[in-house]
Design an enzyme around this catalytic site. Structure first.
Site, mmCIF file in Angstrom:
data_model
loop_
_atom_site.group_PDB
_atom_site.id
_atom_site.type_symbol
_atom_site.label_atom_id
_atom_site.label_comp_id
_atom_site.label_asym_id
_atom_site.label_seq_id
_atom_site.Cartn_x
_atom_site.Cartn_y
_atom_site.Cartn_z
ATOM 1 N N SER A 244 37.324 16.505 37.852
ATOM 2 C CA SER A 244 36.236 17.480 37.682
ATOM 3 C C SER A 244 35.091 17.212 38.659
ATOM 4 C CB SER A 244 35.702 17.428 36.252
ATOM 5 O OG SER A 244 34.480 18.148 36.182
ATOM 6 N N LEU A 245 34.597 18.287 39.283
ATOM 7 C CA LEU A 245 33.500 18.150 40.246
ATOM 8 C C LEU A 245 32.133 18.251 39.566
ATOM 9 C CD1 LEU A 245 34.715 20.315 43.283
ATOM 10 C CD2 LEU A 245 34.551 17.835 43.151
ATOM 11 N N SER A 246 32.129 18.389 38.240
ATOM 12 C CA SER A 246 30.846 18.592 37.551
ATOM 13 C C SER A 246 29.828 17.480 37.831
ATOM 14 C CB SER A 246 31.070 18.743 36.051
ATOM 15 O OG SER A 246 31.722 19.956 35.806
ATOM 16 N N LYS B 154 38.363 24.998 26.341
ATOM 17 C CA LYS B 154 37.304 26.003 26.196
ATOM 18 C C LYS B 154 37.393 26.813 24.898
ATOM 19 C CE LYS B 154 36.260 26.415 31.099
ATOM 20 N NZ LYS B 154 35.964 27.301 32.235
ATOM 21 N N ASN C 6 31.960 27.126 27.700
ATOM 22 C CA ASN C 6 31.973 26.043 28.704
ATOM 23 C C ASN C 6 30.695 25.220 28.705
ATOM 24 O OD1 ASN C 6 30.134 27.689 30.003
ATOM 25 N ND2 ASN C 6 31.035 27.419 32.032
ATOM 26 N N ASN D 239 47.523 42.122 36.090
ATOM 27 C CA ASN D 239 48.166 40.842 35.751
ATOM 28 C C ASN D 239 49.666 40.934 35.968
ATOM 29 O OD1 ASN D 239 47.148 38.273 34.904
ATOM 30 N ND2 ASN D 239 48.440 38.425 33.088
ATOM 31 N N GLU E 299 51.500 42.325 29.151
ATOM 32 C CA GLU E 299 51.175 42.148 27.721
ATOM 33 C C GLU E 299 49.915 41.308 27.522
ATOM 34 O OE1 GLU E 299 54.890 40.638 28.399
ATOM 35 O OE2 GLU E 299 54.509 42.622 29.223
ATOM 36 N N LYS E 300 49.707 40.335 28.430
ATOM 37 C CA LYS E 300 48.558 39.446 28.260
ATOM 38 C C LYS E 300 47.233 40.182 28.378
ATOM 39 C CE LYS E 300 49.926 34.909 29.956
ATOM 40 N NZ LYS E 300 49.494 33.877 30.908
ATOM 41 N N TYR F 219 38.084 27.821 45.603
ATOM 42 C CA TYR F 219 37.186 27.344 46.668
ATOM 43 C C TYR F 219 37.803 26.197 47.471
ATOM 44 C CZ TYR F 219 36.175 24.001 42.974
ATOM 45 O OH TYR F 219 36.305 23.072 41.979
HETATM 46 P P1 ATR Z 1 44.433 29.854 32.711
HETATM 47 O O1 ATR Z 1 43.336 30.309 33.656
HETATM 48 O O2 ATR Z 1 44.279 30.471 31.369
HETATM 49 O O3 ATR Z 1 44.653 28.382 32.719
HETATM 50 P P2 ATR Z 1 46.741 30.180 34.435
HETATM 51 O O4 ATR Z 1 48.071 29.861 33.849
HETATM 52 O O5 ATR Z 1 46.141 29.228 35.408
HETATM 53 O O6 ATR Z 1 45.773 30.537 33.243
HETATM 54 O O7 ATR Z 1 46.898 31.591 35.143
HETATM 55 C C1 ATR Z 1 45.782 32.262 35.668
HETATM 56 C C2 ATR Z 1 46.216 33.619 36.166
HETATM 57 O O8 ATR Z 1 47.063 33.425 37.308
HETATM 58 C C3 ATR Z 1 47.049 34.443 35.183
HETATM 59 O O9 ATR Z 1 46.598 35.763 35.302
HETATM 60 C C4 ATR Z 1 48.469 34.302 35.688
HETATM 61 O O10 ATR Z 1 49.320 35.405 35.424
HETATM 62 P P3 ATR Z 1 50.200 35.480 34.072
HETATM 63 O O11 ATR Z 1 49.229 35.793 32.986
HETATM 64 O O12 ATR Z 1 51.180 36.532 34.299
HETATM 65 O O13 ATR Z 1 50.819 34.103 33.912
HETATM 66 C C5 ATR Z 1 48.210 34.238 37.171
HETATM 67 N N1 ATR Z 1 49.319 33.660 37.925
HETATM 68 C C6 ATR Z 1 49.710 32.369 37.937
HETATM 69 N N2 ATR Z 1 50.737 32.198 38.802
HETATM 70 C C7 ATR Z 1 50.990 33.420 39.348
HETATM 71 C C8 ATR Z 1 51.921 33.912 40.308
HETATM 72 N N3 ATR Z 1 52.799 33.108 40.904
HETATM 73 N N4 ATR Z 1 51.888 35.225 40.616
HETATM 74 C C9 ATR Z 1 50.980 36.042 40.037
HETATM 75 N N5 ATR Z 1 50.072 35.654 39.125
HETATM 76 C C10 ATR Z 1 50.074 34.361 38.779
#
Ligand code: ATR
Length: 307
Positions: free
Chosen positions: A32-34, A83, A104, A170, A174-175, A251
């Site tokens: 963590s960079l905090s 979170k 957060n 997305n 569904e999400k 970033y």
């Molecule tokens: P969180 O931020 O809740 O930890 P994450 O698993 O890091 O979630 O995923 C963040 C976002 O990146 C999600 O919208 C994820 O899409 P899904 O909801 O379909 O999983 C998206 N994401 C991750 N890998 C991806 C990929 N290879 N192609 C497209 N979207 C991707």
């Protein structure tokens, strides 16, 4: 010490001049960079305080909050994966944070009661003003990766700011369908005019995505695609046009493929450093009730990333 565990909280001030008063919890938390963000700010404000990392196991967030407060911690940042658990472990939750489904920032009152905030959404609004000189609420936005934690916080902020268009994209539709219903219930009807006309969802592989991007002013990447320097753009980046503002919440690397391609199409671009800084600055403002020294925070983080 890279981090402490909750069983080591009696050691946080051993051999230290300044007492630990602020902390980030996460798991893992060593990366963590905090601290690099907050310690320069605390020093610049002449605070007799250290900022530490504490690794907390899933299911132990409430216990960690209690023990950390007893150990002298006055303010806490929360990172992945805590979170949501942090939200549930608060006595009070700011309504915007409740809508984002995530907390957060923890503020303790004089009795040790915890209030939870989410500074990711408001920090994003500040980042957009700083980077592009425009108000988020004036922009037609498209959020690619709205199903993740950052995407949800930003989408909620866009609703709260009354953005004229919010398109949620997305990979897994569904999400975001459930989330859209939550967003539509958000806020007071008198301040949020017709959100149903302004918010829509689309799958990442939908043939209508090109048109949706063309109709947008601000394109935001909140997917994790781009974290590795070999990653492609999350959508065909030749769709980016000169009128677009493109914000990538990543970033590091400093320029993802999306941002590099967008720049070559003459779009204005920014990376997630400003979001990192402003969400941190807002946390500090909750704890100290004064403006955060943004330039010190930026310097602290940049030294670490570039080093
Ligand atoms: P969180 O931020 O809740 O930890 P994450 O698993 O890091 O979630 O995923 C963040 C976002 O990146 C999600 O919208 C994820 O899409 P899904 O909801 O379909 O999983 C998206 N994401 C991750 N890998 C991806 C990929 N290879 N192609 C497209 N979207 C991707």
């Amino acid at each position: 010490m890279k981090f402490f565990t909750i069983d080591q909280l009696d050691q946080i001030n051993e051999g230290e001049e300044k007492p630990a008063r602020y902390a980030v919890i996460g798991n893992p938390v060593a990366h963590s960079l905090s601290p690099q963000l907050h310690q320069p700010a605390l020093d610049a404000l002449d605070q007799d305080a250290r900022y530490i990392r504490v690794e907390v196991e899933i299911g132990k967030v409430s216990e960690a909050f209690e023990k950390m407060h007893a150990a002298g911690i006055e303010g806490i940042n929360v990172t992945v994966p805590h979170k949501l658990e942090a939200l549930e472990a608060c006595h009070k939750v700011d309504p915007a944070a409740a809508s984002m489904g995530a907390v957060n920032t923890i503020v303790f009152d004089h009795e040790g009661k915890r209030t939870g905030f989410n500074t990711d959404g408001p920090g994003f609004a500040r980042a957009i003003r700083e980077e592009f000189g425009v108000d988020l609420g004036d922009l037609k936005v498209i959020i690619v990766g709205a199903g993740g934690g950052a995407g949800r916080a930003i989408a909620t902020q866009c609703v709260l700011e009354n953005c004229p268009q919010i398109i949620l994209v997305n990979r897994t539709l569904e999400k975001i369908e459930g989330m859209m219903e939550d967003l539509l219930r958000l806020g007071q009807p008198e301040t949020l005019e017709g959100p149903r006309d302004r918010i829509s969802t689309i799958a990442l592989d939908d043939t209508g995505l090109e048109e949706a991007i063309a109709a947008s002013e601000l394109i935001i990447n909140t997917t994790s695609v781009g974290l590795k320097s070999v990653d492609p753009s999350p959508f065909p980046s030749h769709w980016v046009e000169p009128h677009h503002l493109v914000y990538d919440t990543i970033y590091n690397p400093e320029r993802t493929r999306l941002l590099r391609d967008a720049e070559s199409h003459s779009a204005r671009v920014a990376n997630g450093l400003s979001l990192l800084i402003h969400q941190g600055a807002l946390s500090l403002e909750y704890w100290l009730n004064q403006d955060a020294p943004i330039s010190e925070m930026r310097k602290g983080v940049l030294e670490t990333i570039k080093g």
